[in-house]
Design a protein around this motif. Structure first.
Motif, PDB file in Angstrom:
ATOM      1  N   GLU A 141       0.810  -1.216   0.000  1.00 33.30           N
ATOM      2  CA  GLU A 141       0.000   0.000   0.000  1.00 33.30           C
ATOM      3  C   GLU A 141       0.846   1.270   0.000  1.00 33.30           C
ATOM      4  N   ALA A 142       1.979   1.226  -0.708  1.00 34.83           N
ATOM      5  CA  ALA A 142       2.834   2.408  -0.800  1.00 34.83           C
ATOM      6  C   ALA A 142       3.568   2.402  -2.133  1.00 34.83           C
ATOM      7  N   LEU A 143       3.798   3.594  -2.662  1.00 36.57           N
ATOM      8  CA  LEU A 143       4.640   3.781  -3.840  1.00 36.57           C
ATOM      9  C   LEU A 143       5.807   4.663  -3.433  1.00 36.57           C
ATOM     10  N   ASP A 144       7.010   4.220  -3.743  1.00 37.24           N
ATOM     11  CA  ASP A 144       8.170   5.090  -3.550  1.00 37.24           C
ATOM     12  C   ASP A 144       8.129   6.139  -4.644  1.00 37.24           C
ATOM     13  N   VAL A 145       8.413   7.372  -4.280  1.00 37.08           N
ATOM     14  CA  VAL A 145       8.459   8.445  -5.270  1.00 37.08           C
ATOM     15  C   VAL A 145       9.744   9.237  -5.049  1.00 37.08           C
ATOM     16  N   SER A 146      10.379   9.579  -6.133  1.00 35.44           N
ATOM     17  CA  SER A 146      11.488  10.518  -6.057  1.00 35.44           C
ATOM     18  C   SER A 146      11.272  11.525  -7.171  1.00 35.44           C
ATOM     19  N   MET A 147      11.591  12.771  -6.869  1.00 33.40           N
ATOM     20  CA  MET A 147      11.411  13.823  -7.866  1.00 33.40           C
ATOM     21  C   MET A 147      12.549  14.809  -7.759  1.00 33.40           C
ATOM     22  N   THR A 148      12.860  15.366  -8.901  1.00 32.40           N
ATOM     23  CA  THR A 148      13.854  16.419  -8.979  1.00 32.40           C
ATOM     24  C   THR A 148      13.153  17.655  -9.500  1.00 32.40           C
ATOM     25  N   LEU A 149      13.279  18.750  -8.761  1.00 30.54           N
ATOM     26  CA  LEU A 149      12.670  20.020  -9.153  1.00 30.54           C
ATOM     27  C   LEU A 149      13.771  21.052  -9.358  1.00 30.54           C
TER      28      LEU A 149
END
Length: 176
Positions: A141-149
């Motif tokens: 019940e989780a998604l890993d997320v990574s983002m670069t802004l």
């Protein structure tokens, strides 16, 4: 944890980060495990003129790693994707603040892109450069997320004002 929060991660009262397009779409990032702020400062040219003082002197990149948790995780994933694409065409923040700044005769107060608020920094004029989602069997019940802004500011005094405001936000988060 309450019954609604069925994930192993507690995403209760305050999000760790908030990404906003300046309009109706607020995306809370509840479980941020890492925030990195990289800044590159530009050296002025020898004998540069006074006009250099209003140009940005630094580039900033913010990287966030965290989790989208619970039954809403796929909705938040889609919202992040939509917001990243929409900001490339012009955010609600750009339209709203541009109109307000023009109405009061202060074009230097307009912002564009997305607004990122964390305890470390508040930045306007952010663009999503990269989004990565990962699903693993280890995290139900989780998604890993990574983002670069990337911070792509317009020359204005508003950015510095918001940096000062982020000190207060950080202090509130520490006491909360």
């Amino acid at each position: 944890m309450s019954g609604r929060q069925t994930s192993f991660a507690d995403y209760g009262t305050l999000p760790s980060a908030l990404l906003w397009d300046g309009g109706l779409l607020f995306i809370p990032l509840w479980v941020v495990t890492e925030i990195t702020l990289d800044q590159t400062f530009h050296l002025p040219a020898i004998g540069s003129s006074g006009l250099r003082a209003i140009a940005p002197v630094a580039d900033a990149t913010v990287r966030l790693r965290g989790l989208l948790v619970g039954p809403e995780r796929f909705a938040w994933k889609m919202a992040l994707e939509m917001q990243a694409e929409a900001a490339q065409r012009g955010s609600a923040a750009a339209a709203l603040t541009g109109a307000l700044a023009g109405a009061v005769g202060a074009p230097g107060l307009a912002v564009g892109g997305l607004v990122l608020a964390t305890s470390m920094t508040i930045r306007t004029d952010m663009q999503v450069k990269q989004l990565t989602f990962t699903a693993t069997s280890a995290r139900r019940e989780a998604l890993d997320v990574s983002m670069t802004l990337e911070h792509l500011p317009r020359p204005s005094p508003l950015g510095k004002l918001l940096d000062v405001a982020s000190l207060g936000v950080g202090a509130l988060a520490d006491f909360g």
